[in-house]
Design a protein around this motif. Sequence first.
Motif, PDB file in Angstrom:
ATOM      1  N   ASN A 225     161.256 151.895 -11.149  1.00  0.00           N
ATOM      2  CA  ASN A 225     162.367 150.717 -10.789  1.00  0.00           C
ATOM      3  C   ASN A 225     161.699 149.778  -9.224  1.00  0.00           C
ATOM      4  O   ASN A 225     161.886 148.664  -9.732  1.00  0.00           O
ATOM      5  N   SER A 226     160.964 150.496  -8.494  1.00  0.00           N
ATOM      6  CA  SER A 226     160.375 149.750  -7.552  1.00  0.00           C
ATOM      7  C   SER A 226     159.445 148.710  -8.021  1.00  0.00           C
ATOM      8  O   SER A 226     159.333 147.500  -7.643  1.00  0.00           O
ATOM      9  N   CYS A 227     158.544 149.149  -8.901  1.00  0.00           N
ATOM     10  CA  CYS A 227     157.494 148.345  -9.286  1.00  0.00           C
ATOM     11  C   CYS A 227     158.015 147.201 -10.069  1.00  0.00           C
ATOM     12  O   CYS A 227     157.834 146.310  -9.959  1.00  0.00           O
ATOM     13  N   LEU A 228     159.149 147.683 -10.929  1.00  0.00           N
ATOM     14  CA  LEU A 228     159.558 146.604 -11.854  1.00  0.00           C
ATOM     15  C   LEU A 228     160.426 145.389 -11.135  1.00  0.00           C
ATOM     16  O   LEU A 228     160.254 144.153 -11.156  1.00  0.00           O
TER      17      LEU A 228
ATOM     18  N   ILE B  58     162.599 130.642 -14.497  1.00  0.00           N
ATOM     19  CA  ILE B  58     162.875 131.878 -15.130  1.00  0.00           C
ATOM     20  C   ILE B  58     163.973 132.609 -14.699  1.00  0.00           C
ATOM     21  O   ILE B  58     164.147 132.790 -13.225  1.00  0.00           O
ATOM     22  N   GLU B  59     164.935 133.085 -15.522  1.00  0.00           N
ATOM     23  CA  GLU B  59     166.001 133.825 -15.037  1.00  0.00           C
ATOM     24  C   GLU B  59     166.064 135.306 -15.341  1.00  0.00           C
ATOM     25  O   GLU B  59     165.861 135.774 -16.421  1.00  0.00           O
ATOM     26  N   ILE B  60     165.562 136.087 -14.268  1.00  0.00           N
ATOM     27  CA  ILE B  60     165.745 137.454 -14.420  1.00  0.00           C
ATOM     28  C   ILE B  60     167.107 138.119 -14.691  1.00  0.00           C
ATOM     29  O   ILE B  60     168.071 137.814 -13.857  1.00  0.00           O
ATOM     30  N   ILE B  61     167.297 139.007 -15.752  1.00  0.00           N
ATOM     31  CA  ILE B  61     168.448 139.442 -15.969  1.00  0.00           C
ATOM     32  C   ILE B  61     168.587 140.757 -15.192  1.00  0.00           C
ATOM     33  O   ILE B  61     169.562 141.154 -14.536  1.00  0.00           O
ATOM     34  N   MET B  62     167.420 141.606 -15.783  1.00  0.00           N
ATOM     35  CA  MET B  62     167.547 142.959 -14.855  1.00  0.00           C
ATOM     36  C   MET B  62     166.226 143.587 -14.890  1.00  0.00           C
ATOM     37  O   MET B  62     165.651 143.288 -15.885  1.00  0.00           O
ATOM     38  N   SER B  63     165.988 144.509 -14.041  1.00  0.00           N
ATOM     39  CA  SER B  63     164.787 145.079 -14.150  1.00  0.00           C
ATOM     40  C   SER B  63     164.953 146.584 -14.019  1.00  0.00           C
ATOM     41  O   SER B  63     165.615 147.264 -13.022  1.00  0.00           O
ATOM     42  N   ILE B  64     164.821 147.618 -15.021  1.00  0.00           N
ATOM     43  CA  ILE B  64     165.202 148.911 -14.997  1.00  0.00           C
ATOM     44  C   ILE B  64     164.059 149.741 -15.827  1.00  0.00           C
ATOM     45  O   ILE B  64     163.868 149.379 -17.045  1.00  0.00           O
ATOM     46  N   LEU B  65     163.994 151.014 -15.551  1.00  0.00           N
ATOM     47  CA  LEU B  65     163.107 151.797 -16.553  1.00  0.00           C
ATOM     48  C   LEU B  65     163.847 152.272 -17.485  1.00  0.00           C
ATOM     49  O   LEU B  65     165.148 152.044 -17.728  1.00  0.00           O
TER      50      LEU B  65
END
Length: 438
Positions: free
Chosen positions: A192-195, A219-226
């Motif tokens: 998750n930290s990398c993402l 660019i719109e980031i929606i979410m970052s998750i494993l």
Amino acid sequence: MSKTIFGFSKRSKSEKIDWIVSTYLPNNKNAKSILLQYWNTDEKLQQLHDEFIENTITNYYLPLGIAPNFLINGITYTIPMAIEESSVVAAASKAAKFWLDRGGFKTEVISTIKIGQVHFKYFGNPETLKAYFTSIKQQLLKDAKPITANMEKRGGGILDIELRDKTIDIDGYYQLHASFETLDAMGANFINSCLEQFAKTFKNEALNFDAFSSDEKHIEIIMSILSNYVPECLVRAEVNCPVEALAENSKLSGSTFAKKFVEAVKIAEIEPYRAVTHNKGIMNGIDAVVLATGNDFRAVEAGVHAYAARHGSYSSLSHAEVKDGIFKFWLEIPLALGTVGGLTGLHPLVKLALEMLGKPNAKELMQIVAVAGLAQNFAALRSLTTTGIQEGHMKMHLMNILNQFEATNSEKQHLVERFKTETVTHSAVVEALEKLRH
Ligand code: MEV
């Protein structure tokens, strides 16, 4: 009286207890003492548990049992299992003993890749986005170096990042789909930290990419998750023996038993109603070891069931066949486990459980857990296709019924002896207990 409360987490533990007791349990005179009864007398240990989560008011106990005699790739293990269901540890031990005499379990880790994704929206030219991704990929990896340095020293890290176009499903939806090797860590925090770092770099550097039009830069980031779906973090466990060797403890001949057993597995392969229960039996073993070793059983559950449905219909995780006189029973499951990080170095019982298993690394733990699942499935199918499940299940449940009726130790002794030869049903036990008391 209002049943809502604000700033609850900031209250002291005893204020929290007083609030829950007075607000929701006012008619239960014993509520407070039940909660306090489960506090550990060792204050440091209790504080450790208090601090695992927010708003701890007491501890919730599950029994920790052990199932001995598991021979896995020639090494003998006693497997710790945290579970409340009465027959699970007994079934695991029985299956372990059965296969101990028939060569034991053979296991292999097939792959250990974990996945994480940055989900984002972009409405410009897909070709320009591809060009941007190619130009920025090395920077994504470089900016994540402070997070990955230690993992890389040990041989893990980020394996790859791909750009995936998902616009066919959702307008403007793309992903950075990344793969990771997290070695002995389950890796959720690392991934998750990398993402989140990828997302930051990806969004910010877009503003400087000349080929983008001014609209495309945003660019719109929606979410970052494993992802807990880990079909490439796979382990296989197997048992096999000549068909005749199955007969020893079975009421049927080896070949009749094998035939029925294979049929039972085939049913679970094609019938989702059966597959869910069949796999639930596997998870009885898996969750119990996952929990005892401080791993995230919800993640494992979610990933395993998704894998069971990977061909579009929910199906059995295990398979069986008879070929050239050899009975073979195996499963292949995705398991993202850790033996470092998380609870593994914190919870004294988890540490002890891992020590009991010889301090396994994550790959070894994957194999042990898969074996617990296969053993459980074997035990369940063996009962189901021979005596039926209730005989053994109710024998193990007898103590729960006796405890429900507050049987004394001597009543328990008497009735356990009696029900060795009689069928255990709830009403039969209650009747026998009443008779004994009068
Ligand atoms: C009960 O916890 C699990 C079983 O139902 C599994 C099965 O049916 O295979 C016995």
